[in-house]
Design a protein around this motif. Structure first.
Motif, PDB file in Angstrom:
ATOM      1  N   LYS A  64       0.845  -1.191   0.000  1.00  0.00           N
ATOM      2  CA  LYS A  64       0.000   0.000   0.000  1.00  0.00           C
ATOM      3  C   LYS A  64       0.885   1.247   0.000  1.00  0.00           C
ATOM      4  N   VAL A  65       1.927   1.217   0.834  1.00  0.00           N
ATOM      5  CA  VAL A  65       2.842   2.364   0.898  1.00  0.00           C
ATOM      6  C   VAL A  65       3.506   2.576  -0.459  1.00  0.00           C
ATOM      7  N   LEU A  68       0.983   4.031  -2.901  1.00  0.00           N
ATOM      8  CA  LEU A  68       0.652   5.427  -2.603  1.00  0.00           C
ATOM      9  C   LEU A  68       1.834   6.348  -2.933  1.00  0.00           C
ATOM     10  N   LYS A  69       3.038   5.866  -2.656  1.00  0.00           N
ATOM     11  CA  LYS A  69       4.212   6.691  -2.975  1.00  0.00           C
ATOM     12  C   LYS A  69       4.345   6.861  -4.495  1.00  0.00           C
ATOM     13  N   HIS A  90       0.247  10.953   0.110  1.00  0.00           N
ATOM     14  CA  HIS A  90       1.113  10.779   1.287  1.00  0.00           C
ATOM     15  C   HIS A  90       0.282  10.812   2.582  1.00  0.00           C
ATOM     16  N   ARG A  92      -2.611   9.746   3.007  1.00  0.00           N
ATOM     17  CA  ARG A  92      -3.274   8.452   3.196  1.00  0.00           C
ATOM     18  C   ARG A  92      -2.335   7.471   3.894  1.00  0.00           C
ATOM     19  N   VAL A  93      -1.057   7.609   3.654  1.00  0.00           N
ATOM     20  CA  VAL A  93      -0.086   6.756   4.374  1.00  0.00           C
ATOM     21  C   VAL A  93      -0.106   7.112   5.854  1.00  0.00           C
ATOM     22  N   ASP A  96      -3.298   6.035   7.817  1.00  0.00           N
ATOM     23  CA  ASP A  96      -3.686   4.621   7.784  1.00  0.00           C
ATOM     24  C   ASP A  96      -3.122   3.911   9.029  1.00  0.00           C
ATOM     25  N   ILE A  99      -0.379   1.147   8.795  1.00  0.00           N
ATOM     26  CA  ILE A  99       0.978   1.428   8.272  1.00  0.00           C
ATOM     27  C   ILE A  99       1.890   1.827   9.418  1.00  0.00           C
ATOM     28  N   ALA A 103       7.209   4.232   7.920  1.00  0.00           N
ATOM     29  CA  ALA A 103       6.687   4.629   6.615  1.00  0.00           C
ATOM     30  C   ALA A 103       5.955   5.966   6.721  1.00  0.00           C
ATOM     31  N   LYS A 104       5.302   6.191   7.831  1.00  0.00           N
ATOM     32  CA  LYS A 104       4.578   7.459   7.998  1.00  0.00           C
ATOM     33  C   LYS A 104       5.555   8.637   8.062  1.00  0.00           C
ATOM     34  N   ALA A 107       6.642   9.273   4.707  1.00  0.00           N
ATOM     35  CA  ALA A 107       5.578   9.934   3.946  1.00  0.00           C
ATOM     36  C   ALA A 107       5.486  11.408   4.311  1.00  0.00           C
TER      37      ALA A 107
END
Lengths: 754, 634
Positions: A64-65, A68-69, A90, A92-93, A96, A99, A103-104, A107
């Protein structure tokens, strides 16, 4: 959906169209596909595909990451207008819950960067980065943040401060990382970042202290801040330190800038070489290749090449192509240094080396021959190299000539150049006859109606423009160079041009019939019509005129490019005084251009029967340039063709002179007006009556006497007399008086007797 | 190698400006016997008789044409000599040093003054040339020419140390020689080099080749482009002599000399006289008179035509020497540039230069006497794309860091930031739009900006950009006008033409009054090229050389003297305009009218046509008139 339609749809519209995909391929393939669309610059489709993939309920957090990226990246690549969309991906990361924080934080960093990218185009002072900082600070507020994750968030904030040149704030931020107890790695990185802030703000000593404290390689630091002295000292220290591993010392030396071609200090290279390289080469003889770049640099001094090339050539792993290149440079350096015997031996050895390509072998053979006195067998060597392709052969010959020239053997070089020239199928110098007639065609209409188009002298603008080595080598030497561009002509339909010329008592009349299969499109403005570039020199060594005109617009202004400014021996033709007339118009099959130049422009250099004037016309077509003379480049005077005057009888010449006499006397009368070159001088305020009386008046009296003889019934003898004795004064009164004035003032200043 | 002296045989082209008709040539041939009869000087008679003998011989059409030209020249010189014999074994003509005429060995000096004084009129602290051509009646292997001190009636002395006599070398240039900056595959003879030792370059007219003398070697320096191996002009042993060496005379072949006076700043105004003594074995020495008028004023630095208070920038792209400061050619080169009126030349160093190099170059620049305010030097880093893609934060920060560094550099070395830094070259309109924020950063740091190119640069950035070489001709007044309307920037021409043409009159006009009268306020043409010596070395352009490098400095050329004279024309115009403005401001109606007459005179002047030699003297005449008016009031 038609793929082509993506580009015409807005991103919002595409997103609205995004529907759950049926029977989707596996997720890794989907991600690959999105990335492939980005590579193909099909950004909207990439976003669309990513959105579709994100509908897949079984997506892992990682996938998903990634999607989205990718969608955010693709959005950004679509331009500033899509920055909000990128940020939304971003976001959305970040929002979520499935996640992870790592990763956040990434993002949020990407989001901040996207925001900063959206500022592009503003003045620097109007770029407000507070919002970017606010985005990055959200990373510190994420729930359940581990120390190492907080360290990354802080690093991102610090890096942004660095980008803003706010080094104390960056340092302060990095120091917060140290307080986190996030592990040795995070601490070390923070230290390196802190050192970096010192280096960036010019506090190299502080940075170096940290490097020293942690035992880092300070050569890199000194190199990055441009401190060559400290860098060199540190390198020397390390090279002499037996406690540092041999391969580390070699790596340091290997990346030292002295091997770079930008570094010109060849003596320094030798010093380093003598001091350190013998030991390094004992470990690995291929390390000698470090010298190769300098050897192959054309600006390196020959003495250095002669020293370094044998070292490089001794490296066991030198690549075959490099071997040839280095050997060639070596031979050239020896030749330049006057070591012709050694150069000859090396060239001979290279020629005998079965591994070298045929063209290199030919060069080496020719060079070896050319370096010896006599250069006797070059032609035979070339003849024997029949299998070498023409262009490679030509290159080998000219290169061998250069080697000979380096050795000062210009005779050999010239002989080789002659052989080279002999390979070229150079067409004979272009020529066209300019026949004198009572009344030549004088505009486009009269040219199109004239029988001269069928019966008169005609030429084609069909010689390809440029240094067409390939063309010249691959054309049979028996050919003249004409009609060899049929393919190109078929391709664009605008490369066929007829050229006609004639002259009469008025002047010289040029006519070009430029065929164009797409003339209608040109007239309608849908297609460029090309242009003519013409040069005319009224005799050898005379200044040349440049005439430029476009189709279908037409019009020529010789002042666009001048090689001489007007003076008593040179006049610029102009439509304003009737000495130039031109017209360009559509013929349906293309465009016709006419140019008339009147004789008064050339009154002091009139041709006689058989005279040659130099002329070139290049038509710039949609297939390149095609010319009358075969110019190798623009203004390439030696490539011009000849206009050969014919049929010019004494009667014709007298008719020309008659026309000039009438024009000249009219010009003189203009000069005599109160505001003219003559009339101004008696003015008591703005002129100089004393000068007028002493110098100008006698000239005027003489010219006036001649002017009285001008009438419609002048005999041929009258015309000859006036042309010889009065025309120079009438035509160039302005310059003649100027010369008188110069002498007058100079004599006054120097108290000379006039 | 067979190095031959120049002869009027095949391969030697006729002069470009005078074309004698077949009738004229026939007339001179017809008159030859009569001229022989009336000629008194024995060597000349012998030469004329030799011509007559050769007329009856065989030869190719080219040889016959060359002989006919020789006869025409001889008869014309004999006509001149009849009234006033000049010398026993040669005649001479004073000729304008700045002339569009190619003074080839076979070109009769139609603008010359037979047996005239070699005349110079110069302001204090000015370099000013004069020229003469000799016409030998007989061959002479070693002829010495020595300039004497010049003396005034009151006994003042103008030292010969300030008089520099050189021989004009005719050599091979590409087929566009004298006329344009384009390359050509052919060769032609062109007068160009000002040499002390004419044998520094040997010319072989049989082979059509130039050779450079390097110690005892002769190096071929005119090879076709495909053979060129880049002659090293800085190598030891390749340099001109320090003073004029003996020259060779060849019967019937004109030879040009160039005399440059440097008037010391404190030279006493007045008229000085002296001579050039010409001696050779077996002949009576002959003296050529020299006259020098030192004017009672010095020239100001140039100012704009439209504003006598606005500086006029004089620079050339690429002019900083290509050798390091420790090279023996370095300082002589810099000094030569400055002597030739190049005023603004940055030190070619910046914030990233090793400090020792930067210090050395800045010191040299100051020592050579270049203007230290403003400075044209350095570039901002290239960032972003060539198109209109907006500059990002990071790109602008890169610009800012560089601008700050340049600011610090200029403050450190010059104490101010009045300096122009370049960014880009000939960019499109969209690029200009997106670059405005970068220019603003430079301006915020106190710096000024520079960019060459076309009119759209003005349309999109005229209000910001500070220095703009405009592609076009110095006659393009419409290109200067918009910049003048905005007011803050400097604009000059480049490209039409670039440097490269050897014609000194052309170079003088292009870099002098023509651009000045068009309201350009800068000379910044492309380029001052340091060679190559081979005029055929490039495929599109001619080497854009104004002076040639050697191991000990530059060899000057006619064109380079033309450049100096062009700038001096502007300095004379500035002096005249300053006096005119003073006169207008005086309120005295006679002076007001006289001042306005000067304005009117300039307003009516056509920079493309006006005779610059005459205009110079006219300006001097008017300067003296206004000076006199200022003293007497009427």
């Amino acid at each position: 959906m038609n793929r082509k339609s993506f580009s015409s749809l807005s991103l919002a519209a595409l997103l609205a169209l995004a529907l759950p995909l049926q029977a989707q391929p596996p997720v890794p393939d989907l991600i690959k596909s999105v990335q492939a669309r980005i590579q193909e610059k099909k950004y909207a489709q990439a976003v669309w595909e990513a959105e579709g993939a994100l509908e897949n309920p079984g997506l892992s957090a990682t996938d998903k990451v990634r999607l989205l990226k990718a969608a955010a990246d693709a959005s950004l690549l679509m331009g500033k207008a899509n920055v909000p969309a990128a940020i939304a991906f971003h976001e959305r990361v970040v929002t979520d819950p499935a996640i992870p924080n790592t990763a956040k934080i990434e993002a949020l960093n990407n989001m901040a960067n996207a925001y900063i990218a959206s500022l592009a185009g503003l003045e620097l002072g109007r770029m407000d980065l507070d919002k970017a900082h606010a985005i990055l600070r959200r990373g510190l507020e994420l729930p359940e943040l581990k120390p190492e994750e907080r360290a990354v968030a802080l690093k991102n904030i610090g890096r942004l401060y660095e980008r803003q040149d706010l080094y104390p704030k960056a340092r302060e931020t990095y120091q917060q990382i140290q307080a986190l107890n996030a592990g040795d790695r995070a601490n070390a990185e923070a230290q390196r970042l802190i050192a970096g802030t010192y280096a960036s703000e010019g506090s190299t000593a502080e940075a170096a202290a940290i490097y020293k404290q942690f035992g880092w390689d300070s050569i890199t630091l000194y190199q990055s801040v441009g401190d060559a002295r400290q860098r060199d000292e540190e390198l020397a220290r390390q090279l002499q330190d037996p406690n540092i591993a041999e391969n580390v010392r070699w790596n340091n030396l290997n990346r030292f800038p002295i091997w770079d071609n930008r570094d010109k200090s060849l003596s320094e290279v030798k010093q380093f070489w003598d001091a350190y390289m013998p030991a390094f080469l004992r470990q690995e003889p291929n390390r000698a290749l470090v010298l190769q770049r300098k050897v192959l640099n054309k600006d390196t001094e020959p003495a250095f090449v002669a020293w370094a090339a044998p070292i490089v050539l001794a490296a066991p792993k030198i690549a075959p192509n490099d071997f040839v290149a280095v050997k060639s440079a070596y031979i050239d350096s020896l030749a330049t240094l006057g070591q012709t015997e050694a150069a000859t031996q090396e060239a001979g050895a290279l020629a005998a080396d079965g591994r070298v390509p045929a063209a290199t072998k030919l060069w080496a053979q020719l060079a070896a021959a050319a370096l010896k006195p006599g250069n006797g067998n070059s032609a035979a060597i070339v003849a024997a190299a029949a299998s070498v392709p023409a262009q490679e052969k030509a290159g080998a010959i000219t290169r061998a000539a250069q080697t000979a020239l380096r050795a000062g053997n210009e005779k050999s070089a010239s002989a080789l150049y002659d052989i080279y020239q002999g390979l070229l199928a150079k067409p004979a110098r272009a020529a066209i006859t300019c026949q004198f007639m009572d009344q030549a065609p004088y505009d486009v209409g009269s040219w199109l109606d004239s029988p001269l188009l069928k019966t008169g002298a005609k030429a084609k603008l069909d010689r390809p423009y440029g240094d067409n080595l390939k063309f010249l080598l691959e054309t049979d030497s028996a050919m003249t160079g004409r009609n060899t561009t049929a393919d190109a002509k078929q391709a664009t339909g605008d490369t066929d041009t007829d050229f006609n010329i004639a002259c009469d008592a008025e002047g010289i009349h040029f006519f070009f019939n430029a065929y164009d299969a797409r003339a209608k499109e040109v007239v309608d403005g849908l297609l460029g019509g090309g242009a003519f570039e013409m040069y005319l020199a009224p005799g050898e060594n005379q200044p040349y005129y440049t005439f430029l005109t476009e189709m279908p617009k037409g019009g020529i202004n010789p002042a666009d490019f001048v090689t001489m400014y007007p003076n008593a021996q040179y006049r610029l033709p102009s439509e304003n005084n009737g000495s130039l007339r031109t017209e360009t118009r559509s013929t349906g099959k293309g465009f016709a251009t006419h140019l008339t130049l009147s004789w008064d422009v050339f009154y002091d250099k009139l041709p006689s029967d058989g005279s040659r004037w130099q002329f070139e016309a290049i038509r710039w077509t949609r297939s390149g340039g095609f010319s009358f003379g075969g110019s190798e480049s623009v203004h390439n005077r030696s490539s011009f063709g000849d206009v050969i005057f014919a049929g010019l009888t004494p009667e014709h010449l007298n008719a020309i002179k008659r026309g000039i006499v009438l024009k000249a006397v009219a010009k003189y009368k203009q000069a005599k007006r109160l505001t003219g070159a003559v009339g101004n001088w008696p003015d008591p305020e703005l002129g100089d009556p004393v000068f007028y009386q002493a110098k100008v008046e006698p000239l005027v009296k003489s010219l006036d006497q001649y002017a009285e003889k001008v009438n419609k019934d002048m005999s041929a003898a009258d015309v000859d007399l006036l042309f010889r004795e009065a025309v120079p004064g009438w035509m160039d009164t302005e310059f003649q008086i100027s010369a008188l004035r110069r002498q007058y003032l100079q004599d006054k200043l120097l108290a000379l007797t006039p | 190698m067979a190095v031959l002296a120049l002869t009027a045989v095949a391969g030697v082209a006729p002069a470009q400006v005078e074309t004698l008709s077949p009738d004229q040539l026939a007339e001179y041939q017809r008159r030859l016997p009569e001229v022989i009869q009336s000629t008194g000087a024995a060597p000349f008679k012998t030469y004329l008789q030799d011509l007559q003998r050769r007329q009856g011989g065989a030869g190719t059409p080219e040889q016959k044409a060359a002989l006919a030209a020789d006869v025409a020249n001889a008869v014309r010189v004999a006509d001149d000599a009849r009234a006033k014999p000049a010398g026993t074994y040669f005649s001479y003509y004073a000729v304008p040093p700045m002339s569009p005429l190619m003074r080839l060995p076979g070109a009769y000096p139609i603008d010359g003054r037979y047996a005239g004084d070699v005349a110079i009129v110069a302001a204090q602290d000015e370099y000013e040339p004069a020229s003469f051509v000799v016409y030998p009646y007989a061959d002479a292997g070693k002829v010495e020419l020595a300039v004497s001190d010049l003396k005034s009636a009151d006994g003042s002395v103008f030292s010969k140390e300030n008089l520099d006599l050189k021989v004009v070398k005719v050599w091979y240039q590409n087929g566009n020689g004298w006329y344009s900056y384009f390359s050509d595959i052919g060769l032609k003879l062109v007068p160009e080099l000002l040499l002390n030792d004419e044998n520094l370059i040997q010319v072989d007219t049989q082979q059509q080749a130039n050779y450079a003398r390097v110690k005892d070697r002769q190096v071929w320096i005119s090879a076709p482009r495909k053979l060129d191996v880049a002659f090293d002009a800085y190598q030891d042993g390749f340099a001109d002599a320090k003073t004029l060496q003996p020259v060779a005379f060849q019967a019937g072949q004109f030879k040009q000399f160039f005399l440059t006076a440097h008037v010391p700043a404190d030279a006493k105004p007045g008229l000085y006289r002296g001579n050039i003594q010409v001696t050779t074995a077996g002949q009576q020495p002959t003296q050529i008179p020299v006259a020098l008028r030192v004017l009672p004023f010095a020239l100001p630095l140039p100012k704009a035509n439209y504003d006598v208070n606005k500086d006029f920038i004089v620079t050339l792209m690429g002019a900083w020497p290509r050798v390091d400061a420790n090279n023996k050619a370095f300082m002589p080169t810099l000094r030569d540039l400055r002597r030739h009126n190049l005023l603004h030349l940055g030190p070619n160093v910046g914030p990233t230069t090793p400090p020792a190099v930067a210090e050395a170059n800045v010191k040299a620049m100051k020592e050579a006497g270049f203007q230290t305010k403003p400075i044209i030097n350095g570039n901002l880093p290239w960032v972003g794309q060539h198109d209109g893609t907006p500059l990002t934060f990071d790109e602008l920060m890169t610009i800012k860091r560089s601008a700050v560094a340049w600011r610090e550099f200029y403050l450190k070395h010059f104490g101010h930031t009045d300096a122009f830094v370049g960014l880009g070259d000939e960019q499109g309109a969209a690029w200009v739009v997106k670059t405005r924020p970068a220019w603003r950063i430079a301006n915020e740091q106190g710096l000024k900006t520079a960019l060459a190119g076309h009119h759209h640069i003005f349309e999109k950035g005229g209000y910001m950009l500070d220095l703009h070489p405009a592609a076009g001709s110095p006659a393009d007044k419409e290109k200067a006008e918009p910049w003048r309307a905005v007011g803050h920037g400097y604009v000059g021409f480049y490209a039409s033409q670039h440097n490269g043409a050897e014609n000194p009159a052309f170079v003088r006009r292009q870099h002098g009054l023509l651009g000045y009268l068009s309201d350009f306020d800068m000379v910044d043409n492309y380029e001052f090229a340091y060679g190559p010596w081979n005029d055929r070395a490039y495929d599109l352009y001619k080497p854009m050389v104004l002076a040639y490098p050697t191991s000990e400095g530059l060899v000057d050329t006619l064109a380079w003297e033309g450049f100096r004279e062009g700038i001096d024309d502007i300095r004379y115009a500035t002096k005249l305009r300053q006096l005119a403005e003073e006169a207008i401001a005086s309120g005295n109606l006679d002076r007001v009218y006289a001042g306005r007459q000067v304005r009117q005179w300039f307003a009516l002047m056509d920079g493309t046509r006006v005779d610059l030699n005459t205009v110079r003297l006219e300006m001097i005449e008017r300067i003296e008139r206004l000076t006199q008016l200022a003293k007497t009031g009427k």
